[in-house]
Design a protein around this motif. Structure first.
Motif, mmCIF file in Angstrom:
data_model
loop_
_atom_site.group_PDB
_atom_site.id
_atom_site.type_symbol
_atom_site.label_atom_id
_atom_site.label_comp_id
_atom_site.label_asym_id
_atom_site.label_seq_id
_atom_site.Cartn_x
_atom_site.Cartn_y
_atom_site.Cartn_z
ATOM 1 N N VAL A 106 73.960 -1.338 75.792
ATOM 2 C CA VAL A 106 72.532 -1.239 76.107
ATOM 3 C C VAL A 106 72.105 -2.174 77.237
ATOM 4 C CG1 VAL A 106 72.048 -0.585 73.717
ATOM 5 C CG2 VAL A 106 71.770 -2.971 74.416
ATOM 6 N N GLU A 107 72.965 -3.089 77.640
ATOM 7 C CA GLU A 107 72.604 -4.082 78.644
ATOM 8 C C GLU A 107 72.025 -3.457 79.921
ATOM 9 O OE1 GLU A 107 71.716 -7.460 80.518
ATOM 10 O OE2 GLU A 107 72.316 -7.254 78.411
ATOM 11 N N PRO A 108 72.603 -2.359 80.448
ATOM 12 C CA PRO A 108 72.042 -1.784 81.680
ATOM 13 C C PRO A 108 70.602 -1.275 81.540
ATOM 14 C CG PRO A 108 74.274 -0.972 81.284
ATOM 15 C CD PRO A 108 73.844 -1.683 80.046
ATOM 16 N N TYR A 109 70.124 -1.123 80.304
ATOM 17 C CA TYR A 109 68.792 -0.555 80.081
ATOM 18 C C TYR A 109 67.777 -1.602 79.643
ATOM 19 C CZ TYR A 109 71.694 3.629 79.999
ATOM 20 O OH TYR A 109 72.600 4.616 80.322
ATOM 21 N N ARG A 110 68.192 -2.853 79.562
ATOM 22 C CA ARG A 110 67.316 -3.896 79.043
ATOM 23 C C ARG A 110 66.063 -4.081 79.895
ATOM 24 N NH1 ARG A 110 67.839 -5.032 73.747
ATOM 25 N NH2 ARG A 110 69.908 -5.802 73.165
ATOM 26 N N GLU A 111 66.181 -3.891 81.192
ATOM 27 C CA GLU A 111 65.009 -4.069 82.046
ATOM 28 C C GLU A 111 63.995 -2.942 81.876
ATOM 29 O OE1 GLU A 111 66.139 -4.645 86.087
ATOM 30 O OE2 GLU A 111 67.199 -6.542 85.704
ATOM 31 N N ARG A 112 64.450 -1.815 81.397
ATOM 32 C CA ARG A 112 63.562 -0.664 81.221
ATOM 33 C C ARG A 112 62.880 -0.642 79.857
ATOM 34 N NH1 ARG A 112 67.225 4.448 82.718
ATOM 35 N NH2 ARG A 112 65.391 5.482 81.821
ATOM 36 N N LEU A 113 63.556 -1.189 78.841
ATOM 37 C CA LEU A 113 63.072 -0.981 77.480
ATOM 38 C C LEU A 113 63.566 -2.103 76.569
ATOM 39 C CD1 LEU A 113 61.472 1.420 76.145
ATOM 40 C CD2 LEU A 113 63.677 2.257 75.332
ATOM 41 N N ASP A 114 62.740 -2.448 75.598
ATOM 42 C CA ASP A 114 63.129 -3.400 74.565
ATOM 43 C C ASP A 114 63.898 -2.634 73.493
ATOM 44 O OD1 ASP A 114 63.440 -5.500 72.836
ATOM 45 O OD2 ASP A 114 61.398 -5.401 72.045
ATOM 46 N N ILE A 115 65.210 -2.763 73.478
ATOM 47 C CA ILE A 115 66.067 -1.998 72.575
ATOM 48 C C ILE A 115 66.596 -2.899 71.470
ATOM 49 C CG2 ILE A 115 68.113 -0.529 72.404
ATOM 50 C CD1 ILE A 115 67.832 0.037 75.402
ATOM 51 N N GLN A 116 66.385 -2.475 70.234
ATOM 52 C CA GLN A 116 66.936 -3.189 69.086
ATOM 53 C C GLN A 116 68.322 -2.635 68.768
ATOM 54 O OE1 GLN A 116 65.153 -5.809 67.790
ATOM 55 N NE2 GLN A 116 63.786 -5.297 69.497
ATOM 56 N N ILE A 117 69.218 -3.472 68.271
ATOM 57 C CA ILE A 117 70.540 -3.005 67.869
ATOM 58 C C ILE A 117 70.840 -3.472 66.458
ATOM 59 C CG2 ILE A 117 71.400 -2.992 70.251
ATOM 60 C CD1 ILE A 117 73.036 -5.495 69.503
ATOM 61 N N ASP A 118 71.742 -2.730 65.794
ATOM 62 C CA ASP A 118 72.155 -3.107 64.444
ATOM 63 C C ASP A 118 73.512 -2.457 64.165
ATOM 64 O OD1 ASP A 118 72.075 -4.310 61.995
ATOM 65 O OD2 ASP A 118 70.582 -2.957 61.122
ATOM 66 N N VAL A 119 74.290 -3.104 63.316
ATOM 67 C CA VAL A 119 75.571 -2.554 62.866
ATOM 68 C C VAL A 119 75.538 -2.483 61.349
ATOM 69 C CG1 VAL A 119 78.066 -2.840 62.799
ATOM 70 C CG2 VAL A 119 76.794 -3.506 64.853
ATOM 71 N N LEU A 120 75.763 -1.280 60.811
ATOM 72 C CA LEU A 120 75.734 -1.062 59.374
ATOM 73 C C LEU A 120 77.154 -0.880 58.854
ATOM 74 C CD1 LEU A 120 72.767 1.484 59.360
ATOM 75 C CD2 LEU A 120 72.664 -1.009 59.159
#
Length: 323
Positions: free
Chosen positions: A76-90
């Motif tokens: 998701v790093e390339p999109y961080r400037e465009r959007l606040d992205i949450q991540i999780d591992v289940l």
């Protein structure tokens, strides 16, 4: 139109995710929606001689989760400037954990790359089919290396001719809302298809004194009823989105006799569809597109992305664990 407010993206390890993640980010931006990216790792087996749940196996499980989280961060790093992205591992069974995440956090769209993208004749793998059957929110399965903007979108609708004011119409409206909005945002051509069958034809031929004449009359009657239903639906669609938008979209309507499991994939190939929008829930007493096995047969043949929708009120057999 902000179609979604809370989008979930399920990572597919080993797949080229550039197209699918770009689609998820763009949809979140256009809808002003939240975006969460998750992955699911299996419960670590104690098959190497370690006791399940012991300190060593727990440490290995923690390392597995940590490694996958780092992979998601890089994704998701390339999109961080465009959007606040949450991540999780289940941790657990992949499709079950994804559906529980939808239930727990009230996601209204799940986007995922298709499994086994190199297996030409069977596009969707087992997790994808489980999600198609059981995920309560719309599920968008994105093929690898698809176009940034779709050029042709196919929306498949169905009718109960004996009761046109049922929940099926609500499902059709969902299909049209999504397909028309995507066609507008991508400047794509919109195709609307309805496939009908004549289940009584064989009986009429067997029992009529003049089988040919009776069969033709029966088929003409059934066809006319489906034509009338599709025309009424076209008018409702025009009223729903407005005449100006309707004229801009200029949707094409397709009415075919035959088995939906055959006709829809053939039509998708004929018009070079980039996306098929359809329902996936079995219904009782209606010979049409949305019977469960028929929908699955269609999905397995498609070589394009799919946006699959459940009717309102659908309850997934997958539930949240009791506290």
């Amino acid at each position: 139109m902000n179609l979604f407010s809370n989008i979930l993206y399920l990572s597919e390890a080993g797949a080229d995710q550039a197209s699918s993640l770009e689609r998820a980010v763009t949809m979140a931006e256009n809808s002003l929606a939240k975006l969460t990216v998750i992955d699911v790792v299996p419960v670590l087996s104690a098959g190497i001689g370690l006791p399940a749940g012991g300190p060593i196996s727990e440490k290995l499980q923690t390392h597995m989760v940590s490694d996958r989280r780092q992979e998601l961060e890089a994704l998701v790093e390339p999109y961080r400037e465009r959007l606040d992205i949450q991540i999780d591992v289940l941790v657990g069974t992949r499709f079950i954990q994804a559906i529980r995440a939808v239930l727990r956090n009230h996601y209204d769209l799940l986007i995922k790359p298709v499994e086994n993208p190199d297996f030409i004749q069977r596009l969707f793998g087992s997790d994808d089919m489980q999600l198609l059957r059981n995920c309560p929110c719309p599920l968008w399965l994105v093929r690898e290396a698809e176009k940034t903007n779709y050029e042709n979108i196919l929306a498949a609708v169905d009718f109960d001719l004996d009761n046109l004011d049922t929940e099926d119409q609500g499902l059709n409206r969902q299909i049209l809302d999504l397909s028309s909005s995507l066609a507008l945002s991508d400047f794509a051509a919109l195709h609307l298809a309805h496939v009908w069958e004549a289940p009584g034809e064989l009986s009429i031929r067997l029992w009529s004194d003049d089988p040919e004449t009776a069969s033709v009359a029966y088929l003409n009657d059934v066809r006319s009823r489906h034509e009338a239903a599709l025309e009424a639906f076209r008018k409702q669609f025009k009223e729903r989105i407005g005449e100006e938008t309707y004229d801009y979209l200029a949707p094409s309507f397709h009415l075919y006799q035959g088995a939906a499991a055959t006709v829809i994939p053939e039509l998708a190939e004929k018009i070079d569809a980039d996306l098929v929008v359809m329902g996936t829930v079995a219904r009782t007493g209606i010979a049409g597109l949305l019977i469960g096995n028929t929908a699955e047969a269609i999905l397995e043949q498609l070589q394009c992305s799919v946006l699959a929708i459940k009717p309102s009120g659908f309850v997934s057999p997958v539930t949240l664990p009791k506290e």
